[in-house]
Design a protein around this motif. Sequence first.
Motif, mmCIF file in Angstrom:
data_model
loop_
_atom_site.group_PDB
_atom_site.id
_atom_site.type_symbol
_atom_site.label_atom_id
_atom_site.label_comp_id
_atom_site.label_asym_id
_atom_site.label_seq_id
_atom_site.Cartn_x
_atom_site.Cartn_y
_atom_site.Cartn_z
ATOM 1 N N THR A 112 -90.840 7.895 87.650
ATOM 2 C CA THR A 112 -91.571 7.815 86.337
ATOM 3 C C THR A 112 -92.462 8.769 86.322
ATOM 4 O OG1 THR A 112 -93.995 7.413 87.530
ATOM 5 C CG2 THR A 112 -92.728 5.710 86.444
ATOM 6 N N LEU A 113 -93.280 9.827 85.154
ATOM 7 C CA LEU A 113 -93.699 10.965 84.706
ATOM 8 C C LEU A 113 -95.106 11.002 85.848
ATOM 9 C CD1 LEU A 113 -94.067 11.751 81.142
ATOM 10 C CD2 LEU A 113 -92.611 12.925 82.468
ATOM 11 N N GLN A 114 -95.796 9.504 85.919
ATOM 12 C CA GLN A 114 -97.130 9.679 86.142
ATOM 13 C C GLN A 114 -96.271 9.734 88.171
ATOM 14 O OE1 GLN A 114 -95.544 7.248 84.352
ATOM 15 N NE2 GLN A 114 -97.151 5.825 83.720
ATOM 16 N N ALA A 115 -95.405 9.578 88.353
ATOM 17 C CA ALA A 115 -95.102 9.860 89.905
ATOM 18 C C ALA A 115 -94.326 11.265 90.062
ATOM 19 C CB ALA A 115 -93.629 8.995 90.523
ATOM 20 N N ALA A 116 -94.094 11.436 89.699
ATOM 21 C CA ALA A 116 -93.499 13.225 89.042
ATOM 22 C C ALA A 116 -95.269 14.290 89.567
ATOM 23 C CB ALA A 116 -93.240 13.813 88.022
ATOM 24 N N ALA A 117 -96.183 13.469 88.520
ATOM 25 C CA ALA A 117 -97.234 14.300 88.471
ATOM 26 C C ALA A 117 -98.111 14.458 89.692
ATOM 27 C CB ALA A 117 -97.914 13.782 87.488
ATOM 28 N N VAL A 118 -97.865 13.382 90.855
ATOM 29 C CA VAL A 118 -98.373 13.463 91.884
ATOM 30 C C VAL A 118 -97.704 14.315 92.870
ATOM 31 C CG1 VAL A 118 -98.849 11.784 93.987
ATOM 32 C CG2 VAL A 118 -98.917 10.712 92.109
ATOM 33 N N LEU A 119 -96.303 14.379 92.871
ATOM 34 C CA LEU A 119 -95.822 15.255 93.434
ATOM 35 C C LEU A 119 -96.305 16.237 93.206
ATOM 36 C CD1 LEU A 119 -93.315 14.329 96.002
ATOM 37 C CD2 LEU A 119 -91.422 14.716 94.495
ATOM 38 N N LEU A 120 -96.134 16.965 92.291
ATOM 39 C CA LEU A 120 -95.334 18.352 92.222
ATOM 40 C C LEU A 120 -96.552 19.408 93.024
ATOM 41 C CD1 LEU A 120 -96.063 18.949 88.024
ATOM 42 C CD2 LEU A 120 -94.247 18.398 89.735
ATOM 43 N N PRO A 121 -97.309 18.940 93.211
ATOM 44 C CA PRO A 121 -98.445 20.225 93.900
ATOM 45 C C PRO A 121 -98.416 20.570 95.249
ATOM 46 C CG PRO A 121 -100.209 18.794 92.458
ATOM 47 C CD PRO A 121 -98.997 17.985 92.189
ATOM 48 N N SER A 122 -97.963 19.388 95.431
ATOM 49 C CA SER A 122 -96.874 19.320 96.938
ATOM 50 C C SER A 122 -95.557 20.272 96.722
ATOM 51 C CB SER A 122 -96.593 18.619 97.819
ATOM 52 O OG SER A 122 -95.220 17.811 97.058
ATOM 53 N N LEU A 123 -95.074 20.815 95.629
ATOM 54 C CA LEU A 123 -93.918 21.699 96.039
ATOM 55 C C LEU A 123 -93.813 23.139 94.802
ATOM 56 C CD1 LEU A 123 -91.500 18.641 94.739
ATOM 57 C CD2 LEU A 123 -91.955 19.496 96.851
ATOM 58 N N GLY A 124 -95.309 23.408 94.099
ATOM 59 C CA GLY A 124 -95.218 24.695 94.119
ATOM 60 C C GLY A 124 -97.110 24.999 93.083
ATOM 61 N N ARG A 125 -96.499 26.164 92.411
ATOM 62 C CA ARG A 125 -97.770 26.488 91.759
ATOM 63 C C ARG A 125 -97.884 27.252 90.263
ATOM 64 N NH1 ARG A 125 -98.278 31.091 92.657
ATOM 65 N NH2 ARG A 125 -96.476 31.753 92.628
ATOM 66 N N ARG A 126 -96.079 27.153 89.913
ATOM 67 C CA ARG A 126 -96.715 27.259 88.656
ATOM 68 C C ARG A 126 -95.149 26.261 88.013
ATOM 69 N NH1 ARG A 126 -98.686 31.620 86.686
ATOM 70 N NH2 ARG A 126 -97.841 32.020 84.633
ATOM 71 N N ASP A 183 -92.593 33.173 85.972
ATOM 72 C CA ASP A 183 -92.357 33.117 87.515
ATOM 73 C C ASP A 183 -93.168 31.637 88.060
ATOM 74 O OD1 ASP A 183 -93.320 34.104 90.194
ATOM 75 O OD2 ASP A 183 -95.320 34.570 89.690
ATOM 76 N N ILE A 184 -91.965 31.055 87.374
ATOM 77 C CA ILE A 184 -91.808 29.546 87.422
ATOM 78 C C ILE A 184 -91.461 29.023 88.692
ATOM 79 C CG2 ILE A 184 -90.959 27.532 87.028
ATOM 80 C CD1 ILE A 184 -92.767 28.341 85.495
ATOM 81 N N ASP A 185 -91.882 28.379 89.866
ATOM 82 C CA ASP A 185 -91.741 28.177 91.437
ATOM 83 C C ASP A 185 -91.078 26.653 91.627
ATOM 84 O OD1 ASP A 185 -93.772 27.235 91.367
ATOM 85 O OD2 ASP A 185 -94.942 28.325 92.988
ATOM 86 N N LEU A 186 -91.433 25.852 90.426
ATOM 87 C CA LEU A 186 -90.376 24.545 90.230
ATOM 88 C C LEU A 186 -90.246 23.833 89.145
ATOM 89 C CD1 LEU A 186 -91.020 21.293 91.788
ATOM 90 C CD2 LEU A 186 -93.475 21.482 90.923
ATOM 91 N N LEU A 187 -89.155 23.091 89.023
ATOM 92 C CA LEU A 187 -88.391 22.914 88.085
ATOM 93 C C LEU A 187 -88.707 21.198 87.366
ATOM 94 C CD1 LEU A 187 -86.989 22.574 85.406
ATOM 95 C CD2 LEU A 187 -85.249 22.370 85.890
#
Length: 238
Positions: A112-126, A183-187
Amino acid sequence: MPTVLILGGTGEARRLASVLLPANRVISSLAGRVADPALPAGEVRIGGFGGPSGLAAYLRAECVDTVVDATHPFAARMSANAAQACAETGVALLVLRRPGFADISGSHHVPTLQAAAVLLPSLGRRAFVTTGRQGIGYFRDLPMFLLLRCVDPPEDVPSNVDVILDRGPFTVDGEIALMRQYDIDLLVTKDSGGSMTAAKLDAARELGIPVVVVDRPPVTPGVPVCESVEEVAKLLLA
Ligand code: NAP
């Protein structure tokens, strides 16, 4: 002449309308989310039906013989409503669902999008977020920059989000340039499939950027699924 109702909002739905005409009466239905939608050939109606019972009443009133659910793979509520209304009225239902993106096995998969939101900060900054404007609220409080690309502007843009409006098709070179510019570091993407938006995945691979993929919701059990316009046409034009 048989009447076919296409639940649309996708390029495949538009193509299917042209292919089924003139042998069928074709009505395409759009939700009305996009301000300036690309319109299919044939009859078009816009706006919700009012849940499964509203759709069932519409099917009876328009003497619909077959419903083709050609909505986006993530339009889960409309698909569930179609399954319910067709079961209630005895109208035939087919799902047209393009295959998911190829070669996303090395990605981070979330349900889900909620699960994506939880994961994002551990994978990148932008992060480059391509999951649509409707779910952007889930990312509102993340301690990171987000570039949101969508067709129409969101009503409320969180302060950590930049928005660009575009609807594709996109090229790998264009996607690489955009990701470099910001300067994207995560898609972040849904597993929407189709060729119109697949270039971002090649671009991310080329730039060595991790990808978070929101997996598709399941199709209603027991409903026949076609993967292409041609497959549907073979069944309905036989
Ligand atoms: P959804 O959550 O499954 O549906 C919410 C409600 O919108 C439905 O209950 C229905 O209202 C109405 N609706 C949805 N599709 C409709 C259609 N084709 N014709 C008439 N009413 C429709 O749908 P969604 O995810 O918001 O998507 C809305 C539309 O955008 C769909 O047509 C879909 O193909 C397209 N789209 C969605 C995405 C995505 O990522 N979700 C991406 C690209 C395009 P009632 O209950 O009142 O009938």
